[in-house]
Design a protein around this motif. Sequence first.
Motif, short mmCIF file in Angstrom:
data_model
loop_
_atom_site.label_atom_id
_atom_site.label_comp_id
_atom_site.label_asym_id
_atom_site.label_seq_id
_atom_site.Cartn_x
_atom_site.Cartn_y
_atom_site.Cartn_z
N ILE A 1 3.63 -7.72 -20.97
CA ILE A 1 4.61 -6.93 -20.22
C ILE A 1 3.97 -6.35 -18.96
CG2 ILE A 1 5.94 -4.77 -20.31
CD1 ILE A 1 6.68 -5.56 -23.16
N ILE A 2 4.68 -6.44 -17.85
CA ILE A 2 4.24 -5.79 -16.61
C ILE A 2 4.85 -4.40 -16.59
CG2 ILE A 2 4.43 -5.81 -14.09
CD1 ILE A 2 4.54 -8.84 -14.20
N LEU A 3 3.99 -3.40 -16.63
CA LEU A 3 4.47 -2.02 -16.62
C LEU A 3 4.33 -1.44 -15.22
CD1 LEU A 3 5.36 0.57 -18.22
CD2 LEU A 3 2.92 1.09 -18.40
N CYS A 4 5.40 -0.83 -14.75
CA CYS A 4 5.38 -0.26 -13.40
C CYS A 4 6.13 1.07 -13.47
CB CYS A 4 6.13 -1.22 -12.48
SG CYS A 4 5.35 -1.56 -10.96
N THR A 5 5.44 2.18 -13.44
CA THR A 5 6.15 3.46 -13.46
C THR A 5 6.26 4.00 -12.03
OG1 THR A 5 4.16 4.79 -13.74
CG2 THR A 5 5.23 4.03 -15.76
N ARG A 6 7.34 4.69 -11.77
CA ARG A 6 7.54 5.28 -10.44
C ARG A 6 6.37 6.22 -10.12
NH1 ARG A 6 11.66 5.94 -6.92
NH2 ARG A 6 13.09 4.84 -8.28
N TRP A 7 5.94 6.96 -11.15
CA TRP A 7 4.88 7.93 -10.98
C TRP A 7 3.58 7.27 -10.52
CZ3 TRP A 7 0.27 8.93 -13.73
CH2 TRP A 7 -0.28 10.20 -13.49
N ALA A 8 3.20 6.18 -11.19
CA ALA A 8 1.94 5.50 -10.83
C ALA A 8 2.05 4.82 -9.47
CB ALA A 8 1.56 4.49 -11.90
N CYS A 9 3.24 4.29 -9.16
CA CYS A 9 3.45 3.67 -7.84
C CYS A 9 3.28 4.72 -6.75
CB CYS A 9 4.85 3.07 -7.73
SG CYS A 9 5.10 1.63 -8.76
N GLU A 10 3.89 5.89 -6.97
CA GLU A 10 3.79 6.95 -5.96
C GLU A 10 2.34 7.37 -5.78
OE1 GLU A 10 8.20 8.96 -6.50
OE2 GLU A 10 6.45 10.09 -7.17
N ARG A 11 1.64 7.51 -6.90
CA ARG A 11 0.25 7.99 -6.85
C ARG A 11 -0.64 7.03 -6.07
NH1 ARG A 11 -3.35 9.84 -12.05
NH2 ARG A 11 -2.92 7.74 -12.78
N ILE A 12 -0.49 5.72 -6.32
CA ILE A 12 -1.40 4.77 -5.66
C ILE A 12 -1.04 4.61 -4.18
CG2 ILE A 12 -0.19 2.58 -6.19
CD1 ILE A 12 -3.98 3.19 -6.34
N VAL A 13 0.26 4.60 -3.87
CA VAL A 13 0.65 4.44 -2.46
C VAL A 13 0.20 5.68 -1.67
CG1 VAL A 13 2.57 4.25 -0.85
CG2 VAL A 13 2.56 2.88 -2.95
N ARG A 14 0.38 6.85 -2.27
CA ARG A 14 -0.04 8.08 -1.60
C ARG A 14 -1.57 8.07 -1.41
NH1 ARG A 14 3.19 11.94 -0.55
NH2 ARG A 14 4.73 11.52 -2.15
N TYR A 15 -2.29 7.60 -2.43
CA TYR A 15 -3.75 7.51 -2.30
C TYR A 15 -4.12 6.63 -1.11
CZ TYR A 15 -8.67 6.94 -3.17
OH TYR A 15 -10.03 6.95 -3.01
N ALA A 16 -3.44 5.49 -0.98
CA ALA A 16 -3.75 4.55 0.11
C ALA A 16 -3.50 5.20 1.47
CB ALA A 16 -2.91 3.28 -0.03
N PHE A 17 -2.38 5.90 1.60
CA PHE A 17 -2.09 6.57 2.88
C PHE A 17 -3.09 7.69 3.16
CE2 PHE A 17 1.97 4.35 2.85
CZ PHE A 17 2.12 4.06 4.19
N GLU A 18 -3.41 8.47 2.13
CA GLU A 18 -4.37 9.56 2.33
C GLU A 18 -5.74 8.99 2.70
OE1 GLU A 18 -4.17 12.92 2.45
OE2 GLU A 18 -1.99 12.67 2.37
N TYR A 19 -6.12 7.88 2.06
CA TYR A 19 -7.39 7.22 2.36
C TYR A 19 -7.40 6.78 3.82
CZ TYR A 19 -11.30 3.97 2.07
OH TYR A 19 -12.50 3.32 2.28
N ALA A 20 -6.28 6.15 4.25
CA ALA A 20 -6.19 5.70 5.64
C ALA A 20 -6.33 6.89 6.59
CB ALA A 20 -4.85 4.99 5.87
N LYS A 21 -5.65 7.98 6.25
CA LYS A 21 -5.66 9.17 7.11
C LYS A 21 -7.07 9.75 7.22
CE LYS A 21 -3.21 13.46 6.99
NZ LYS A 21 -2.14 14.21 6.34
N THR A 22 -7.75 9.94 6.07
CA THR A 22 -9.05 10.61 6.11
C THR A 22 -10.16 9.71 6.66
OG1 THR A 22 -9.36 10.05 3.79
CG2 THR A 22 -8.62 12.27 4.25
N THR A 23 -9.96 8.39 6.64
CA THR A 23 -11.02 7.51 7.15
C THR A 23 -10.67 6.97 8.54
OG1 THR A 23 -10.03 5.67 5.95
CG2 THR A 23 -11.87 6.78 4.88
N GLY A 24 -9.59 7.50 9.13
CA GLY A 24 -9.23 7.12 10.50
C GLY A 24 -8.70 5.70 10.62
N ARG A 25 -8.13 5.18 9.55
CA ARG A 25 -7.57 3.83 9.62
C ARG A 25 -6.11 3.88 10.08
NH1 ARG A 25 -10.54 -0.40 7.29
NH2 ARG A 25 -12.61 0.28 6.70
N GLN A 26 -5.63 2.74 10.62
CA GLN A 26 -4.36 2.76 11.37
C GLN A 26 -3.16 2.22 10.60
OE1 GLN A 26 -4.72 3.80 14.67
NE2 GLN A 26 -6.89 4.06 14.22
N LYS A 27 -3.41 1.36 9.61
CA LYS A 27 -2.27 0.63 9.05
C LYS A 27 -2.40 0.47 7.54
CE LYS A 27 -1.74 -3.94 9.79
NZ LYS A 27 -1.40 -5.19 10.47
#
Length: 338
Positions: free
Chosen positions: A143-169
Amino acid sequence: MTQKVSLIRGDGIGPEIVEATVRALEALEVEIEWEEVRAGTGAFQELGTPLPEETLASIARNKVVLKGPLETPVGTGFRSINVAIRKHFDMYANVRPSKILPGVKTRFSDSGLDLVIVRENTEGAYAGIEHAIPPNRAAAETIILCTRWACERIVRYAFEYAKTTGRQKVTLVHKANILKETHGLFLEVGRSISREYEEIEFEDLIVDNMAMQMVIRPERFDVIVTTNLFGDILSDLAAGLIGGLGLTPGANIGSEASMFEAVHGTAPDIAGKGLANPTALMRAAGMMLDHMGMTEKARQLNGAIDEVLRQGEAVTGDLGGKATTEEYTAALVEVIKG
Ligand code: ATP
């Protein structure tokens, strides 16, 4: 202040590359005290369990672990200990940077390729929800499990990572055209969170297109956020683009503890021969130093690795050189010591 770090030497080439990395960190005079613990097939053979309680307790105490690769039996036998540790400590973000290093010749040497894959690390197809259907394993389901909570957490992590490391996209990679529910949710969440980060460009790509784009023009990617299964595969692809698995580090960032490791596996074909390239684990140790606030030491370590690769005299066989793990490490220590 000296900080304690759990150390797992692991299986296959693990002990060789861990030893090399520990020597490099000693040369840097980092204030780390190692707490050595066991895991993997070696631990299973000697202690009867691939993941002793003592290992979990050590990681829980120290909150940081440096780990060599662990062997997972294919098909039958115990489940992946890498996955078990990540799940136990809720290490939800697997961060795998791939960038062109000096002196390493690839098709993309002059392209400026420098991307980071942020892989969801706790669910998706690797959630471990699977069973065989009798009689005689007539069929099997995962089964592929996908919770809204985990999706939000990882996407937010990616954006925060981009922001703090000066990445653009940020590029979100999915298969929402076929997996309409699970990946549809992941994409919906990604689009929604991207609106909170207007300074960072956002795009989404279907995984098959992504695989092709990464082979043709990988320099156009910056931060890539994707599911557990796709992140696993695409990060090996990215490792190939920069010169191989011997170069690519990975961090597993969690709410309770974080683990630093090479993306590659145990490389049984070269284990025990002194031929392994320890760069991936050393760069993972660099990520660990950054994570622990030792940013200057991390910078020195990465600079020394770049210098040895640039000189090109003590590089290992996977990069076309003739040096053993030992010779590469000695050259690195010499650069560190100045
Ligand atoms: P596992 O089952 O543990 O994942 P594997 O052999 O399937 O092992 P890897 O260990 O990732 O996968 O190795 C894939 C290939 O890359 C092998 O040929 C291996 O020798 C090579 N390789 C991996 N890591 C290194 C390294 N650090 N130095 C040199 N070659 C490496």
